[in-house]
Design an enzyme around this catalytic site. Structure first.
Site, PDB file in Angstrom:
ATOM      1  N   TYR A 147      76.990  42.113  90.007  1.00  0.00           N
ATOM      2  CA  TYR A 147      76.383  42.037  88.677  1.00  0.00           C
ATOM      3  C   TYR A 147      77.476  42.248  87.649  1.00  0.00           C
ATOM      4  O   TYR A 147      78.290  43.171  87.782  1.00  0.00           O
ATOM      5  CB  TYR A 147      75.307  43.116  88.528  1.00  0.00           C
ATOM      6  CG  TYR A 147      74.654  43.142  87.160  1.00  0.00           C
ATOM      7  CD1 TYR A 147      73.870  42.070  86.726  1.00  0.00           C
ATOM      8  CD2 TYR A 147      74.806  44.233  86.316  1.00  0.00           C
ATOM      9  CE1 TYR A 147      73.269  42.097  85.477  1.00  0.00           C
ATOM     10  CE2 TYR A 147      74.201  44.262  85.062  1.00  0.00           C
ATOM     11  CZ  TYR A 147      73.428  43.201  84.646  1.00  0.00           C
ATOM     12  OH  TYR A 147      72.828  43.223  83.411  1.00  0.00           O
ATOM     13  N   ASP A 242      86.082  43.517  87.656  1.00  0.00           N
ATOM     14  CA  ASP A 242      85.058  44.170  86.836  1.00  0.00           C
ATOM     15  C   ASP A 242      84.935  45.624  87.288  1.00  0.00           C
ATOM     16  O   ASP A 242      84.397  45.924  88.349  1.00  0.00           O
ATOM     17  CB  ASP A 242      83.731  43.419  86.987  1.00  0.00           C
ATOM     18  CG  ASP A 242      82.625  44.009  86.122  1.00  0.00           C
ATOM     19  OD1 ASP A 242      82.842  45.085  85.521  1.00  0.00           O
ATOM     20  OD2 ASP A 242      81.544  43.388  86.045  1.00  0.00           O
ATOM     21  N   LYS A 274      80.547  51.804  80.788  1.00  0.00           N
ATOM     22  CA  LYS A 274      79.948  53.025  81.339  1.00  0.00           C
ATOM     23  C   LYS A 274      80.757  54.301  81.044  1.00  0.00           C
ATOM     24  O   LYS A 274      80.663  54.810  79.937  1.00  0.00           O
ATOM     25  CB  LYS A 274      79.639  52.813  82.815  1.00  0.00           C
ATOM     26  CG  LYS A 274      78.600  51.680  82.991  1.00  0.00           C
ATOM     27  CD  LYS A 274      77.954  51.603  84.355  1.00  0.00           C
ATOM     28  CE  LYS A 274      76.741  50.687  84.322  1.00  0.00           C
ATOM     29  NZ  LYS A 274      76.991  49.318  84.740  1.00  0.00           N
TER      30      LYS A 274
HETATM   31  C1  LIG Z   1      76.656  47.904  84.199  1.00  0.00           C
HETATM   32  C2  LIG Z   1      77.565  46.785  84.571  1.00  0.00           C
HETATM   33  C3  LIG Z   1      77.824  45.715  83.707  1.00  0.00           C
HETATM   34  C4  LIG Z   1      77.088  45.514  82.419  1.00  0.00           C
HETATM   35  O1  LIG Z   1      77.303  46.522  81.491  1.00  0.00           O
HETATM   36  P1  LIG Z   1      76.240  46.716  80.273  1.00  0.00           P
HETATM   37  O2  LIG Z   1      76.877  47.763  79.430  1.00  0.00           O
HETATM   38  O3  LIG Z   1      74.957  47.118  80.908  1.00  0.00           O
HETATM   39  O4  LIG Z   1      76.144  45.400  79.591  1.00  0.00           O
HETATM   40  C5  LIG Z   1      78.781  44.789  84.070  1.00  0.00           C
HETATM   41  N1  LIG Z   1      79.427  44.906  85.237  1.00  0.00           N
HETATM   42  C6  LIG Z   1      79.202  45.900  86.104  1.00  0.00           C
HETATM   43  C7  LIG Z   1      79.971  45.982  87.379  1.00  0.00           C
HETATM   44  C8  LIG Z   1      78.249  46.872  85.816  1.00  0.00           C
HETATM   45  O5  LIG Z   1      77.982  47.836  86.704  1.00  0.00           O
END
Ligand SMILES: *Cc1c(COP(=O)(O)O)cnc(C)c1O
Length: 438
Positions: A147, A242, A274
């Protein structure tokens, strides 16, 4: 069944549903994966959350990662109050954003420059645009089960088979958009190589979760990250790691800090979010300076944000990162290992098949008898068993993520009292699993 009162949460959910789809502002909060009434949280401190009915929970969501120091940490609260007392947003450059960028660059060695944004979604969306702008190519490779936020091109999920052009996974994503996304099975080097044999000169980038945490915790198999680096470099594509979830959580330098350079190289771009926002909307993408310099105003790739580098959010992020000392990572490790070991022991005693998988102190418990290496494996877990386990824990005051596809998060504030409460709840939750299956 639950003895705790949830009437105030239920009333709020009713109110919320009238004005917000499903009553929530992010779908996983709605408890659709586990059933029941989502708890509206009124306040939180350290490892504890209190809902609007007055029930107390040990929090194992930690806002999906950001609350690494625990809720309302005094140092972060002070930094936020001080920043807020000086104004909320200027629309001009300010010092906090420089300090936060410096802290990120200092921690993650391959990152020479960052651009701050407000969400992980924005970070991956912008990194994708930059990779396309830099390479002059359009196709992107992502992995099923990873994701990257709700970016149109990245919502595509697995078509089975190698180099399948994905169909959109969400309504509202035009096929023309998903058409440029190639979705591959995770941890599958031959599939990666085959996709590049076929489309190598059209692929702008491969984006991957540094160590996936959004299908449950599924770390890269030995040699997989190295293969990603090698194959992308051989074909002139960029590698985007990511680290929105793993960044500054798995170690001071995130997953990269644990894994280091792979296949004689490092990722070209990283995305963060995060933890680096400390619970406020702050995220970033960054990497090699020659790539980052293609961004406006230095280069032709446009990217902007009214609240990017917001002085209050960056103050929270900076205080949080500064609080992430080696000692903090040690405490995360102790709490996570204790909880996972106890969960595994209880499940073993009851003969419930499960596997625990790790990325630093991030872990998840799969109700499945074999290791999970990719999304298909993750989907083969017993999600109903997880639902019963989840409610067994919730009834006893432990709030797990309400989905079998999520990591469990601890904070440095998860002390003996919090960990003991989790451990004491396990036998009852395991009983809910076994009794429900009869
Ligand atoms: C949470 C997450 C996102 C998206 O971040 P948001 O602040 O919710 O838009 C993207 N990549 C990874 C790996 C994530 O865990």
């Amino acid at each position: 069944m639950s003895t705790a009162s949830t009437s105030a949460s239920a009333a709020l959910l009713d109110r919320a549903r009238r004005v917000t789809p499903g009553g929530v502002n992010s779908p996983v909060r709605a408890f659709r994966g586990v059933g029941g009434t989502p708890r509206f949280i009124a306040s939180a401190k350290g490892p504890w959350m209190t809902d609007v009915d007055g029930n107390e929970y040990v929090d194992l969501i930690c806002s999906w990662g950001p609350m690494i120091l625990g809720h309302a940490h005094p140092d972060v609260e002070r930094a936020v109050s001080e920043a807020a007392s000086k104004g909320f947003s200027f629309g001009t450059p300010s010092e906090n954003e420089v300090a936060l960028a410096e802290e990120i660059v200092r921690r993650v060695e391959p990152v020479e420059q960052v651009r701050l944004v407000s969400s992980g979604t924005e970070a991956t969306m912008s990194a994708l645009r930059l990779a396309r702008g830099f390479t002059g190519r359009t196709k992107v490779v992502k992995f099923a089960g990873c994701y990257h936020g709700h970016v149109d091109a990245l919502l595509a999920q697995a078509g089975s088979g190698v180099a399948t052009f994905a169909l959109p996974d969400s309504a509202g994503v035009p096929e023309s958009n998903a058409h440029d996304t190639i979705v591959l099975p995770y941890n599958d080097i031959p599939a990666l190589q085959a996709a590049f044999v076929e489309h190598g000169d059209e692929i702008a980038c491969v984006i991957t979760e540094a160590s996936p945490g959004n299908m449950g915790v599924v770390p890269p198999a030995e040699g997989f990250t190295a293969a990603l680096r090698r194959v992308t470099r051989d074909h002139g594509a960029l590698l985007i790691s990511d680290e929105v979830m793993t960044g500054f959580r798995c170690s001071q330098a995130g997953w990269f800090g644990l894994e280091g350079p792979q296949g004689d190289g490092v990722p070209d771009l990283f995305t963060f979010g995060k933890v680096m926002g400390g619970g406020f909307p702050a995220a970033a993408f960054g990497g090699r300076a020659d790539i980052m310099s293609r961004l406006a105003p230095d280069g032709p790739v446009y990217q902007a944000g009214t609240l990017s580098g917001n002085p209050v959010a960056t103050a929270a992020g900076l205080a949080t990162l500064q609080g992430c000392t080696p000692d903090v990572y040690g405490r995360l490790e102790v709490a996570a290992r204790a909880i996972a070991a106890a969960a595994s022991e209880e499940l073993d005693k009851a003969g419930v098949p499960h596997v625990v998988q790790w990325a630093g102190s991030m872990f998840s418990v799969f109700f499945r008898d074999r290791p999970v290496r990719n999304y298909d494996d993750a989907k083969a877990q017993d999600t109903e068993a997880f639902g019963r386990f989840f409610h067994g824990m919730l009834d006893q005051g432990v709030h797990l993520p309400p989905s079998a596809y999520e990591a469990w998060f601890v904070s440095a504030s998860h002390d003996d009292a919090a960990v003991s409460k989790v451990i004491d709840a396990l036998p009852g939750a395991v009983r809910a699993v076994t009794e429900g299956s009869r």
